[in-house]
Write a protein that holds these residues in place. Structure first.
Motif, short mmCIF file in Angstrom:
data_model
loop_
_atom_site.label_atom_id
_atom_site.label_comp_id
_atom_site.label_asym_id
_atom_site.label_seq_id
_atom_site.Cartn_x
_atom_site.Cartn_y
_atom_site.Cartn_z
N HIS A 32 0.82 -1.22 0.00
CA HIS A 32 0.00 0.00 0.00
C HIS A 32 0.85 1.27 0.00
N GLU A 33 2.04 1.22 0.60
CA GLU A 33 2.88 2.41 0.63
C GLU A 33 3.42 2.75 -0.76
N LEU A 88 0.57 4.57 -2.50
CA LEU A 88 0.40 5.93 -1.98
C LEU A 88 1.56 6.83 -2.36
N GLU A 89 2.75 6.29 -2.40
CA GLU A 89 3.91 7.08 -2.84
C GLU A 89 3.75 7.49 -4.31
N ASP A 136 0.94 7.87 -5.84
CA ASP A 136 -0.14 8.87 -5.85
C ASP A 136 0.40 10.26 -5.49
N ARG A 137 1.25 10.32 -4.49
CA ARG A 137 1.83 11.62 -4.11
C ARG A 137 2.70 12.19 -5.22
N LYS A 196 -4.72 6.59 5.25
CA LYS A 196 -4.16 5.84 4.12
C LYS A 196 -5.25 4.99 3.47
N ARG A 256 -7.55 7.11 1.39
CA ARG A 256 -7.01 7.47 0.08
C ARG A 256 -7.05 6.28 -0.88
N LEU A 257 -6.76 5.09 -0.38
CA LEU A 257 -6.85 3.90 -1.22
C LEU A 257 -8.27 3.70 -1.73
#
Length: 278
Positions: A213-214, A217-218, A220-221, A252, A255-256
């Protein structure tokens, strides 16, 4: 009680996968009762596979026995009969009444207690192609064949996963690129688009792409929608693993969900579903 199976948001359903057969925080891993409960509810449930001395698979995560069971040594050097005599350990290390299961034991339970339609059992193969021999592949196929419509086999070694998938009609396939050279390149250059493109090219028949998941999200950022790229290729994304439900993990997860992830792997499906509902 909020369903510990899926979350509906913005017209999209995201499944909550029971990591290692856990329904809630504190559950021990790989107990038959919890796995059957999840499959009866129609949940997505995950177990791990490692190979034992008799060319079959044990429902365990580690290649050695000490942390998860009352045994010692390598699973690879332990017979099926010996494994069945071992007890699982809980999260605190204390032995449980539950014993280690082999793949055929789990399949026998599921045959006696048929899953609900829509349930999905992920068999996450923790080894590589070199660990597979014809006897192991044949045994794998024979055990899961009658239940394969409820199953998906996954792992980080695509060649191994491909061999297991090809051995069994109706078996779904999943691929996790978050290991090895592909991950090392991503960490070195931050090229998220290439990372996911390589994953899709490596596993052209995979139903699910499993992503930490990180990493999602990374990306996405950095302005890259990794989930959208997988969806554009006609596949689904599982984001793993939300271990605890708290003030750090919930944003988190939000956002997912906004990115329309198809599945979230979690050690606390029940707690996560309740937190999101509130």
């Amino acid at each position: 009680m909020t369903s510990p199976i899926a979350i509906e948001r913005g017209g999209h359903r995201t499944w909550l996968k029971w990591h290692r057969g856990r329904r809630r925080a504190g559950d021990p891993a790989f107990t038959g009762a919890r796995i059957l409960e999840g499959m009866a509810l129609g949940a997505s449930v995950e177990v791990d596979l490692v190979i034992h001395a008799d060319h079959g698979c044990a429902i365990l995560h580690n290649l050695s026995l000490e942390q998860e069971t009352t045994g010692t040594g390598l699973v690879r050097q332990t017979s099926a009969a010996q494994l069945r005599q071992l007890h699982l350990r809980g999260e605190d290390g204390a032995p449980l009444a539950d014993r280690v299961m082999l793949l055929e034991d789990l399949c026998a339970l599921l045959t006696a207690h048929p899953p609900r339609e829509g349930a999905l059992l992920q068999l996450d193969f923790k080894e590589d192609l070199a660990a597979l021999d014809p006897a192991t592949v044949a045994g794998f196929s024979a055990n899961i064949g009658p239940l394969s419509r409820y199953m998906i086999v996954s792992g980080g070694d695509f060649d191994a996963i491909s061999l297991l998938t090809q051995s069994t009609p109706m078996l779904k396939q999943g691929y996790d690129p978050c290991y090895g050279q592909s991950l090392a390149r991503l960490q070195a250059d931050g090229d998220h688009a290439r990372f996911i493109s390589e994953a899709l090219d490596t596993a052209p028949e995979a139903d699910f792409i499993y992503l930490h998941h990180e990493i999602v999200l990374e990306a996405d950022r950095a302005g890259f929608d990794m989930i959208g790229a997988v969806h554009d290729a006609g596949r689904k994304v599982d984001a793993w693993t939300i271990k605890t439900v708290d003030s750090q993990s919930l944003p988190k997860v939000d956002r997912l969900l906004a990115l329309k992830v198809d599945q979230i792997t979690t050690d606390d499906p029940e707690g996560l579903a309740a937190a999101l509902a509130s």
